[in-house]
Design a protein around this motif. Structure first.
Motif, PDB file in Angstrom:
ATOM      1  N   MET A 152       0.824  -1.203   0.000  1.00  0.00           N
ATOM      2  CA  MET A 152       0.000   0.000   0.000  1.00  0.00           C
ATOM      3  C   MET A 152       0.861   1.258   0.000  1.00  0.00           C
ATOM      4  O   MET A 152       1.895   1.310   0.648  1.00  0.00           O
ATOM      5  N   GLY A 153       0.420   2.236  -0.736  1.00  0.00           N
ATOM      6  CA  GLY A 153       1.084   3.532  -0.811  1.00  0.00           C
ATOM      7  C   GLY A 153       0.207   4.477  -1.596  1.00  0.00           C
ATOM      8  O   GLY A 153      -0.998   4.255  -1.739  1.00  0.00           O
ATOM      9  N   HIS A 154       0.841   5.534  -2.135  1.00  0.00           N
ATOM     10  CA  HIS A 154       0.031   6.505  -2.872  1.00  0.00           C
ATOM     11  C   HIS A 154       0.511   6.675  -4.303  1.00  0.00           C
ATOM     12  O   HIS A 154       0.496   7.780  -4.857  1.00  0.00           O
ATOM     13  N   GLY A 155       0.934   5.573  -4.909  1.00  0.00           N
ATOM     14  CA  GLY A 155       1.204   5.585  -6.332  1.00  0.00           C
ATOM     15  C   GLY A 155       2.585   6.078  -6.710  1.00  0.00           C
ATOM     16  O   GLY A 155       3.436   6.370  -5.877  1.00  0.00           O
ATOM     17  N   MET A 156       2.796   6.158  -8.032  1.00  0.00           N
ATOM     18  CA  MET A 156       4.115   6.419  -8.599  1.00  0.00           C
ATOM     19  C   MET A 156       4.308   7.856  -9.066  1.00  0.00           C
ATOM     20  O   MET A 156       5.412   8.243  -9.425  1.00  0.00           O
ATOM     21  N   GLU A 157       3.234   8.641  -9.087  1.00  0.00           N
ATOM     22  CA  GLU A 157       3.314   9.943  -9.736  1.00  0.00           C
ATOM     23  C   GLU A 157       4.210  10.941  -9.023  1.00  0.00           C
ATOM     24  O   GLU A 157       4.646  11.930  -9.608  1.00  0.00           O
ATOM     25  N   SER A 158       4.529  10.695  -7.749  1.00  0.00           N
ATOM     26  CA  SER A 158       5.380  11.635  -7.022  1.00  0.00           C
ATOM     27  C   SER A 158       6.833  11.576  -7.482  1.00  0.00           C
ATOM     28  O   SER A 158       7.562  12.563  -7.381  1.00  0.00           O
ATOM     29  N   TRP A 159       7.271  10.414  -8.011  1.00  0.00           N
ATOM     30  CA  TRP A 159       8.684  10.259  -8.387  1.00  0.00           C
ATOM     31  C   TRP A 159       8.907   9.882  -9.841  1.00  0.00           C
ATOM     32  O   TRP A 159       9.970  10.158 -10.402  1.00  0.00           O
ATOM     33  N   HIS A 160       7.908   9.265 -10.490  1.00  0.00           N
ATOM     34  CA  HIS A 160       8.108   8.817 -11.874  1.00  0.00           C
ATOM     35  C   HIS A 160       7.738   9.946 -12.835  1.00  0.00           C
ATOM     36  O   HIS A 160       6.646  10.504 -12.742  1.00  0.00           O
ATOM     37  N   PRO A 161       8.636  10.280 -13.789  1.00  0.00           N
ATOM     38  CA  PRO A 161       8.337  11.409 -14.678  1.00  0.00           C
ATOM     39  C   PRO A 161       7.245  11.131 -15.699  1.00  0.00           C
ATOM     40  O   PRO A 161       6.652  12.070 -16.239  1.00  0.00           O
ATOM     41  N   ASN A 162       6.970   9.845 -15.964  1.00  0.00           N
ATOM     42  CA  ASN A 162       5.935   9.473 -16.937  1.00  0.00           C
ATOM     43  C   ASN A 162       5.096   8.327 -16.368  1.00  0.00           C
ATOM     44  O   ASN A 162       5.209   7.184 -16.824  1.00  0.00           O
ATOM     45  N   PRO A 163       4.238   8.618 -15.391  1.00  0.00           N
ATOM     46  CA  PRO A 163       3.518   7.553 -14.685  1.00  0.00           C
ATOM     47  C   PRO A 163       2.237   7.086 -15.369  1.00  0.00           C
ATOM     48  O   PRO A 163       1.500   6.281 -14.795  1.00  0.00           O
ATOM     49  N   ASP A 164       1.979   7.553 -16.578  1.00  0.00           N
ATOM     50  CA  ASP A 164       0.697   7.291 -17.236  1.00  0.00           C
ATOM     51  C   ASP A 164       0.319   5.818 -17.236  1.00  0.00           C
ATOM     52  O   ASP A 164      -0.817   5.450 -16.893  1.00  0.00           O
ATOM     53  N   PHE A 165       1.274   4.942 -17.653  1.00  0.00           N
ATOM     54  CA  PHE A 165       0.916   3.535 -17.844  1.00  0.00           C
ATOM     55  C   PHE A 165       0.581   2.834 -16.541  1.00  0.00           C
ATOM     56  O   PHE A 165      -0.110   1.814 -16.532  1.00  0.00           O
ATOM     57  N   PHE A 166       1.055   3.375 -15.401  1.00  0.00           N
ATOM     58  CA  PHE A 166       0.726   2.755 -14.122  1.00  0.00           C
ATOM     59  C   PHE A 166      -0.779   2.778 -13.850  1.00  0.00           C
ATOM     60  O   PHE A 166      -1.287   1.957 -13.077  1.00  0.00           O
ATOM     61  N   TYR A 167      -1.477   3.705 -14.469  1.00  0.00           N
ATOM     62  CA  TYR A 167      -2.898   3.905 -14.184  1.00  0.00           C
ATOM     63  C   TYR A 167      -3.794   3.487 -15.344  1.00  0.00           C
ATOM     64  O   TYR A 167      -4.957   3.879 -15.405  1.00  0.00           O
ATOM     65  N   GLN A 168      -3.246   2.674 -16.235  1.00  0.00           N
ATOM     66  CA  GLN A 168      -4.008   2.155 -17.355  1.00  0.00           C
ATOM     67  C   GLN A 168      -4.198   0.644 -17.202  1.00  0.00           C
ATOM     68  O   GLN A 168      -3.476  -0.008 -16.443  1.00  0.00           O
ATOM     69  N   PRO A 169      -5.179   0.070 -17.916  1.00  0.00           N
ATOM     70  CA  PRO A 169      -5.332  -1.383 -17.892  1.00  0.00           C
ATOM     71  C   PRO A 169      -4.007  -2.068 -18.226  1.00  0.00           C
ATOM     72  O   PRO A 169      -3.291  -1.658 -19.138  1.00  0.00           O
ATOM     73  N   GLY A 170      -3.682  -3.088 -17.452  1.00  0.00           N
ATOM     74  CA  GLY A 170      -2.394  -3.748 -17.590  1.00  0.00           C
ATOM     75  C   GLY A 170      -1.428  -3.370 -16.494  1.00  0.00           C
ATOM     76  O   GLY A 170      -0.360  -3.972 -16.367  1.00  0.00           O
ATOM     77  N   ALA A 171      -1.809  -2.385 -15.692  1.00  0.00           N
ATOM     78  CA  ALA A 171      -0.955  -1.988 -14.568  1.00  0.00           C
ATOM     79  C   ALA A 171      -1.821  -1.898 -13.320  1.00  0.00           C
ATOM     80  O   ALA A 171      -2.552  -2.825 -12.995  1.00  0.00           O
ATOM     81  N   GLY A 172      -1.806  -0.729 -12.622  1.00  0.00           N
ATOM     82  CA  GLY A 172      -2.459  -0.674 -11.325  1.00  0.00           C
ATOM     83  C   GLY A 172      -1.675  -1.506 -10.325  1.00  0.00           C
ATOM     84  O   GLY A 172      -0.739  -2.234 -10.678  1.00  0.00           O
ATOM     85  N   PRO A 173      -2.004  -1.428  -9.049  1.00  0.00           N
ATOM     86  CA  PRO A 173      -1.209  -2.131  -8.033  1.00  0.00           C
ATOM     87  C   PRO A 173      -1.229  -3.647  -8.160  1.00  0.00           C
ATOM     88  O   PRO A 173      -0.262  -4.313  -7.785  1.00  0.00           O
ATOM     89  N   ILE A 174      -2.310  -4.214  -8.704  1.00  0.00           N
ATOM     90  CA  ILE A 174      -2.362  -5.672  -8.814  1.00  0.00           C
ATOM     91  C   ILE A 174      -1.398  -6.184  -9.872  1.00  0.00           C
ATOM     92  O   ILE A 174      -0.630  -7.125  -9.642  1.00  0.00           O
ATOM     93  N   LEU A 175      -1.389  -5.586 -11.067  1.00  0.00           N
ATOM     94  CA  LEU A 175      -0.535  -6.102 -12.137  1.00  0.00           C
ATOM     95  C   LEU A 175       0.866  -5.504 -12.125  1.00  0.00           C
ATOM     96  O   LEU A 175       1.784  -6.069 -12.737  1.00  0.00           O
ATOM     97  N   ASP A 176       1.067  -4.393 -11.423  1.00  0.00           N
ATOM     98  CA  ASP A 176       2.401  -3.802 -11.380  1.00  0.00           C
ATOM     99  C   ASP A 176       3.193  -4.281 -10.162  1.00  0.00           C
ATOM    100  O   ASP A 176       4.326  -4.734 -10.300  1.00  0.00           O
ATOM    101  N   ILE A 177       2.638  -4.178  -8.977  1.00  0.00           N
ATOM    102  CA  ILE A 177       3.328  -4.597  -7.751  1.00  0.00           C
ATOM    103  C   ILE A 177       2.867  -5.984  -7.308  1.00  0.00           C
ATOM    104  O   ILE A 177       3.622  -6.743  -6.693  1.00  0.00           O
ATOM    105  N   GLY A 178       1.642  -6.337  -7.643  1.00  0.00           N
ATOM    106  CA  GLY A 178       1.101  -7.637  -7.263  1.00  0.00           C
ATOM    107  C   GLY A 178       1.946  -8.830  -7.662  1.00  0.00           C
ATOM    108  O   GLY A 178       2.010  -9.817  -6.906  1.00  0.00           O
ATOM    109  N   PRO A 179       2.630  -8.809  -8.833  1.00  0.00           N
ATOM    110  CA  PRO A 179       3.428  -9.984  -9.201  1.00  0.00           C
ATOM    111  C   PRO A 179       4.459 -10.389  -8.157  1.00  0.00           C
ATOM    112  O   PRO A 179       4.727 -11.576  -7.971  1.00  0.00           O
ATOM    113  N   TYR A 180       5.058  -9.419  -7.458  1.00  0.00           N
ATOM    114  CA  TYR A 180       6.041  -9.756  -6.435  1.00  0.00           C
ATOM    115  C   TYR A 180       5.396 -10.552  -5.305  1.00  0.00           C
ATOM    116  O   TYR A 180       5.968 -11.539  -4.812  1.00  0.00           O
TER     117      TYR A 180
END
Length: 372
Positions: A152-180
């Motif tokens: 849990m946290g508050h996303g990638m937009e605070s540090w990533h210069p191009n965070p768009d894909f994190f918030y599109q289908p195929g990412a989000g916390p389940i498909l981006d961080i969930g794999p770990y």
């Protein structure tokens, strides 16, 4: 030991980790990088003294045996398919694909061409997670019957210069961080039988807090606050909370409850850390870290051995055995994660249609054999 020539497609942020860490492993030599933006490829190539190629030229290069796919998740399937069609082994960043159909198509193509597919995450090969695996396998806490995991946290937009894909289908916390988390649970507990979930997106847009696009907003088109329940084939039921809508919390990363005790596992996103256990008396004690080379801090105060899964795949090809970050594991993790998203959308239980074997444990001596 046989060395494989490695090419990398995708020269974004994560490529620097692969390029910096590949020289730690005996079986890998990075030869070239490619990107749809040739300027980006040339800059990364100059930084690490490798060739910059077009994607087409990299796929044709005779000195490249395996290609690492570091593109955005939405094109993982297409790029990995091109790699296999070019006659190269493929290793993908997570998630391997976004649908089971894509995974099965890649599996069939790889089998038909006698090629290997591997996929991140490989953090479960880290020293602390392998120590946790050994602790469970020796029966110290009994059969796992339950657990909780939170990322849990508050996303990638605070540090990533191009965070768009994190918030599109195929990412989000389940498909981006969930794999770990999902992959580590599978290697610790075993395959998943079914899932249920609730999923929402609290914030409809995010504001970039870093880089040239500072202050620009990006839309949110995928769930960012998910609470899931996983039923494992061994009967264990484990809660997974994955959210980018949380400013602060006090949940542990991973707690697993056995019939005779509990084990507390650090962040599956990293290779190192310390585990704790308790017995039937309930007293929690730190376990002395064992001497595992993939748990030793090598980047300031943390252990980072990305490429371990790739190196194990290269070694497995030479030895004629199954590699640990294999397609069966990756596809089952995709089944779990896409099942969670479907369960959240439909408010139902979803049965898994795939399964897999737990990947082989990686002992300290086996890990040492992978390193230079």
């Amino acid at each position: 030991m046989t060395q494989l020539g490695v090419g990398i497609i995708g020269c974004g942020n994560i490529s620097s980790s692969y390029l910096a860490l590949a020289p730690l492993f005996r079986s890998l030599t990075v030869k070239a990088v490619a990107d749809i933006n040739m300027d980006t490829a040339q800059a990364r190539a100059a930084e690490y003294d490798v060739r910059a190629e077009t994607v087409d030229d990299l796929l044709k290069a005779p000195d490249i045996d395996v290609v690492v796919n570091l593109t955005i998740p939405a094109v993982h399937f297409d790029v990995t398919k091109r790699i296999l069609e070019a006659g190269k082994h493929a290793y993908s960043e997570k998630p391997l694909v976004l649908t089971l159909a894509e995974g099965e198509e890649l599996r069939e193509l790889a089998v038909s061409k006698n090629l290997r597919i591997g996929s991140a995450p490989d953090t479960f090969l880290g020293g602390v997670h392998q120590q946790a695996r050994a602790t469970l396998d020796d029966g110290s806490v009994g059969r796992i019957i339950g657990g909780t995991c939170h990322v849990m946290g508050h996303g990638m937009e605070s540090w990533h210069p191009n965070p768009d894909f994190f918030y599109q289908p195929g990412a989000g916390p389940i498909l981006d961080i969930g794999p770990y988390y999902v992959t580590n649970l599978i290697q610790l507990v075993g395959p998943v039988k079914s899932v249920a979930a609730l999923a929402t997106a609290t914030f409809k847009e995010r504001t970039i807090g870093n880089g040239d696009r500072l202050g620009e907003t990006v839309p949110v088109d995928t769930p960012t606050n998910i609470h899931a329940l996983l039923e494992f084939a061994n009967g264990a039921t484990i809660t997974l909370g994955a959210s980018w809508d949380v400013w602060a919390h006090r949940h542990g990363h991973m707690e697993l409850y056995g019939e005779t005790g509990s084990i507390f596992v650090p962040d599956p996103n990293f290779f190192g850390g310390v585990i704790e256990t308790s017995g039937e008396g309930g007293e929690i004690n730190q376990v002395e870290p064992w001497d595992h080379p993939l748990g030793v801090n090598n980047q300031e105060d943390r252990a980072n051995y990305r490429c371990a899964g790739l190196a194990d795949m290269a070694t497995a090809i030479a030895e004629g055995r199954q590699h640990r970050c294999n397609i069966d594991l990756a596809v089952h993790a995709v089944d779990v994660m896409t099942g969670i998203l479907r369960a959240g959308e439909e408010r139902c239980f979803v049965e898994m249609t795939t399964t897999c074997e737990r990947p082989d444990a990686l002992s300290p001596d086996q890990a040492r054999a992978l390193l230079v």
